[in-house]
Design a protein around this motif. Structure first.
Motif, mmCIF file in Angstrom:
data_model
loop_
_atom_site.group_PDB
_atom_site.id
_atom_site.type_symbol
_atom_site.label_atom_id
_atom_site.label_comp_id
_atom_site.label_asym_id
_atom_site.label_seq_id
_atom_site.Cartn_x
_atom_site.Cartn_y
_atom_site.Cartn_z
ATOM 1 N N ARG A 124 -31.289 -22.397 31.399
ATOM 2 C CA ARG A 124 -30.679 -23.471 31.621
ATOM 3 C C ARG A 124 -30.538 -23.840 33.196
ATOM 4 N NH1 ARG A 124 -25.078 -26.048 29.031
ATOM 5 N NH2 ARG A 124 -25.626 -28.073 29.461
ATOM 6 N N GLN A 181 -23.754 -19.873 28.851
ATOM 7 C CA GLN A 181 -24.114 -21.254 28.973
ATOM 8 C C GLN A 181 -23.015 -22.034 28.639
ATOM 9 O OE1 GLN A 181 -27.824 -21.872 27.162
ATOM 10 N NE2 GLN A 181 -28.908 -20.488 28.276
ATOM 11 N N ARG A 202 -24.603 -22.841 24.277
ATOM 12 C CA ARG A 202 -24.885 -24.206 24.534
ATOM 13 C C ARG A 202 -25.262 -25.005 23.340
ATOM 14 N NH1 ARG A 202 -30.501 -26.158 28.009
ATOM 15 N NH2 ARG A 202 -30.151 -28.580 27.798
#
Length: 384
Positions: free
Chosen positions: A29, A174, A220
């Motif tokens: 990310r 994340q 995520r």
């Protein structure tokens, strides 16, 4: 070491979409670290490339108009004062999230470069031309204003990531995707209030919309129940009309009165001389009180059930099945005057309510309030 991948795109949307697919494939990310002014907003048809130097990318002339840099979310900590977690005032303080480290910034050098610029069209001949001739052709084309912006993206190799986990386990650190946050807000507006149902719908949404299937360990796209619940709570807060809970309560009760005209809803806001008081009794509660409340009524208070230090009182009767709440009220202060006022409001809306026995705990304030309201009733003490 493997070389970075360079890709050309005709629009910024395609470029960002490709970056997202790259993040899902590699379980990485990136966050925006730098963006030149007006990046992605260049208007075609105007001469905006004056005094711009011609560069060469993959053997082709290129005039750069802007640059955007994405850093790995485990990259260098450029704002240490903002990202640092401040310790609690007392070591024994409870509540809050337990954090194993002060920040997730670990100094990873990996970054994504996106260049915005102007290139010669694909129909323009490249061979048999010198660099000077190609550069002159590009400058002449840019001077006419008849050009379209293109975007070069340089993606780092996975080996460029340092000082943190890579692969399937890297998704555990994340944060939830912004698209999922917007989806949670939409589903909350549609009436979804169960965490399990929200988790199921989010999973289906991810599998249907993403071009690449994310790893199952990626928080995520597959956040845990706690994260989903917190964002559902935030979505509920955004629907409030004010940050003042008393004002929100007043607006909610006004809508409640319009939808349920037979319910008893009383609210008195706190003023300079008046105390806060809330009394509620639905039509179903009123029916149960009239049917079962003349034999014995119970009065009980609960504490620490809300975020405010306000007592919540329940009137309860024993039906032919179980015990049922037939009215409730919240005074600002727990004293005999406030309790008697609330009970008087309930009695005024229930003229046939005349219990023979009252049950409560060993509290002189409650006992005094009920003796004043029903002087002929028999008070039964419940020792707790």
């Amino acid at each position: 070491m493997a070389e970075d991948e360079t890709v050309l795109f005709g629009s910024l949307e395609e470029c960002i979409k490709s970056l997202r697919d790259h993040e899902i494939q590699t379980n990485t990310r990136y966050t925006v670290g730098y963006s030149s002014k007006g990046f992605g907003k260049r208007s075609t048809g105007s001469n905006i490339v004056n005094n711009k130097r011609v560069q060469w990318l993959n053997g082709k002339p290129f005039i750069s108009l802007g640059l955007k840099v994405y850093f790995c979310h485990h990259g260098k900590n450029y704002r240490p004062n903002n990202n640092a977690r401040t310790p609690k005032e007392h070591g024994y303080s409870k509540g809050g999230r337990v954090r194993a480290q002060q920040t997730k910034k670990l100094g990873c050098p990996a970054k994504v470069l996106i260049k915005e610029g102007v290139m010669l069209p694909a129909s323009h001949p490249i061979q048999d031309n010198t660099k000077a001739e190609l550069a002159a052709s590009l400058i002449d084309l840019a001077a006419t204003g008849e050009y379209t912006c293109c975007y070069y993206m340089c993606l780092p190799d996975l080996e460029k990531h340092k000082f943190h986990e890579t692969g399937i386990s890297s998704g555990l650190s994340q944060n939830i995707d912004r698209g999922l946050v917007h989806k949670i807000n939409e589903l909350v507006d549609e009436g979804v209030s169960d965490t399990d149902e929200m988790e199921r719908r989010l999973r289906s949404h991810v599998l249907e919309t993403e071009n690449v299937t994310p790893a199952p360990t990626s928080k995520r796209f597959f956040p845990n129940r706690n994260t989903i619940r917190n964002h559902m709570r935030n979505a509920e807060k955004t629907k409030q009309t004010s940050i003042d809970d008393e004002t929100n309560l007043e607006g909610f009760l006004n809508r409640w009165k319009q939808d349920n005209t037979r319910d008893i809803v009383f609210l008195r806001k706190k003023g300079e001389t008046e105390k806060f008081l809330f009394v509620y009794q639905s039509f179903g509660m009123k029916t149960l009180l009239e049917r079962y409340g003349n034999t014995m009524t119970l009065l009980d208070a609960t504490y620490r059930t809300t975020k405010y230090h306000l007592p919540l009182f329940f009137l309860v009767v024993k039906t032919n099945v179980d015990y049922q709440v037939v009215a409730c009220f919240i005074p600002e202060e727990e004293n005999s005057v406030s309790e008697q006022e609330a009970l008087q409001i309930i009695k005024d809306h229930n003229p046939n309510w005349s219990p023979k026995h009252f049950m409560t705990d060993m509290d002189e304030r409650e006992m005094h309030a009920m003796r004043s309201l029903f002087p002929g009733g028999l008070l039964v003490l419940l020792v707790m």
